[in-house]
Design a protein around this motif. Sequence first.
Motif, mmCIF file in Angstrom:
data_model
loop_
_atom_site.group_PDB
_atom_site.id
_atom_site.type_symbol
_atom_site.label_atom_id
_atom_site.label_comp_id
_atom_site.label_asym_id
_atom_site.label_seq_id
_atom_site.Cartn_x
_atom_site.Cartn_y
_atom_site.Cartn_z
ATOM 1 N N LYS A 121 -26.985 -43.151 17.142
ATOM 2 C CA LYS A 121 -26.453 -41.796 17.326
ATOM 3 C C LYS A 121 -25.611 -41.709 18.604
ATOM 4 O O LYS A 121 -24.629 -40.971 18.654
ATOM 5 N N ILE A 134 -25.769 -42.468 9.476
ATOM 6 C CA ILE A 134 -26.912 -42.592 10.371
ATOM 7 C C ILE A 134 -28.069 -41.659 10.021
ATOM 8 O O ILE A 134 -29.146 -41.797 10.574
ATOM 9 N N GLU A 135 -27.843 -40.704 9.118
ATOM 10 C CA GLU A 135 -28.935 -39.810 8.744
ATOM 11 C C GLU A 135 -28.625 -39.263 7.370
ATOM 12 O O GLU A 135 -27.603 -38.601 7.162
ATOM 13 N N VAL A 145 -23.024 -38.680 18.448
ATOM 14 C CA VAL A 145 -23.891 -37.538 18.134
ATOM 15 C C VAL A 145 -24.721 -37.154 19.348
ATOM 16 O O VAL A 145 -24.973 -35.974 19.594
ATOM 17 N N SER A 162 -32.400 -45.742 15.847
ATOM 18 C CA SER A 162 -31.565 -44.633 15.381
ATOM 19 C C SER A 162 -30.954 -43.863 16.548
ATOM 20 O O SER A 162 -29.817 -43.399 16.464
ATOM 21 N N THR A 163 -31.697 -43.744 17.632
ATOM 22 C CA THR A 163 -31.169 -43.067 18.828
ATOM 23 C C THR A 163 -29.948 -43.809 19.360
ATOM 24 O O THR A 163 -28.933 -43.192 19.707
ATOM 25 N N ASP A 185 -27.522 -46.847 8.913
ATOM 26 C CA ASP A 185 -28.905 -46.734 9.377
ATOM 27 C C ASP A 185 -29.817 -46.392 8.198
ATOM 28 O O ASP A 185 -29.968 -45.224 7.842
#
Length: 259
Positions: free
Chosen positions: A87, A110-111, A92, A83-84, A188
């Motif tokens: 982003k 992504i979130e 992000v 996920s990092t 994600d």
Amino acid sequence: MSIDFNAQREKAAAGDDPMIVIDDVSMAFNVANEQLNSLKEYFIKAMRHELFFREFKALKNISVTVQRGDVYGIVGTNGSGKSTLLKIIAGVLEPTSGTCAINGTIAPLIELGAGFDPELTARENVYLNGSLLGYSKQFIDESFDSIVEFAEVGDFIDMPLKNYSSGMTARIAFAIATATVPDILVVDEALSVGDFLFQDKCERRINELVNDHGTTLLFVSHSIEQVERVCEKALWIEKGVMRMNGPVDEVCEAYRNLQ
């Protein structure tokens, strides 16, 4: 879901410029060595210089190039940095070191709930989230009915989003992100909270974007079967380190052996 990868290779060959170039990217976070129970306690310790941090490296020297039309799955155990990385690609986060170059428009999922206000109605959130993705009000006006129809939330469109389930929120997020044709679609785990019927619907929409419009896809899922079904290539990140990058069947097989 059936993606025509031969057609994708032809489209990629028509444009030589890669869509994403990740060059030696690392991401570090400062983590407090002790748990603090309040903001007041945090400031007291900070003023007394009693607050100590340790560096946690979420990503370590990641390099990968994604070509136009690539359909990439990203796999790895929890906390490995998947996920990092997404982003950073979505803009992000700024990497601690290295560079990430993007060529084209990007639609990130992504979130779950990012870009939404739970106090606003679903109708209002369509406009809010759409504007954050760069859509004009005119485009949202013209696309509103199709967004609501795809998300299948017409009976609840004027209900505050805080009353929605996570699956219903995911429906709206996916419908908004795919209302236009992005150059790059980043997904994600957004499909994992939906029911299987809506997951199938989303996969058909992804198939349309990839096959008919040449959209490049980055896809994260804990379902290895879903990654194998959707993707042609895969990137395996484990504890922040890139372990493998290649054909999806080879990477997923190696990842299964770890488990």
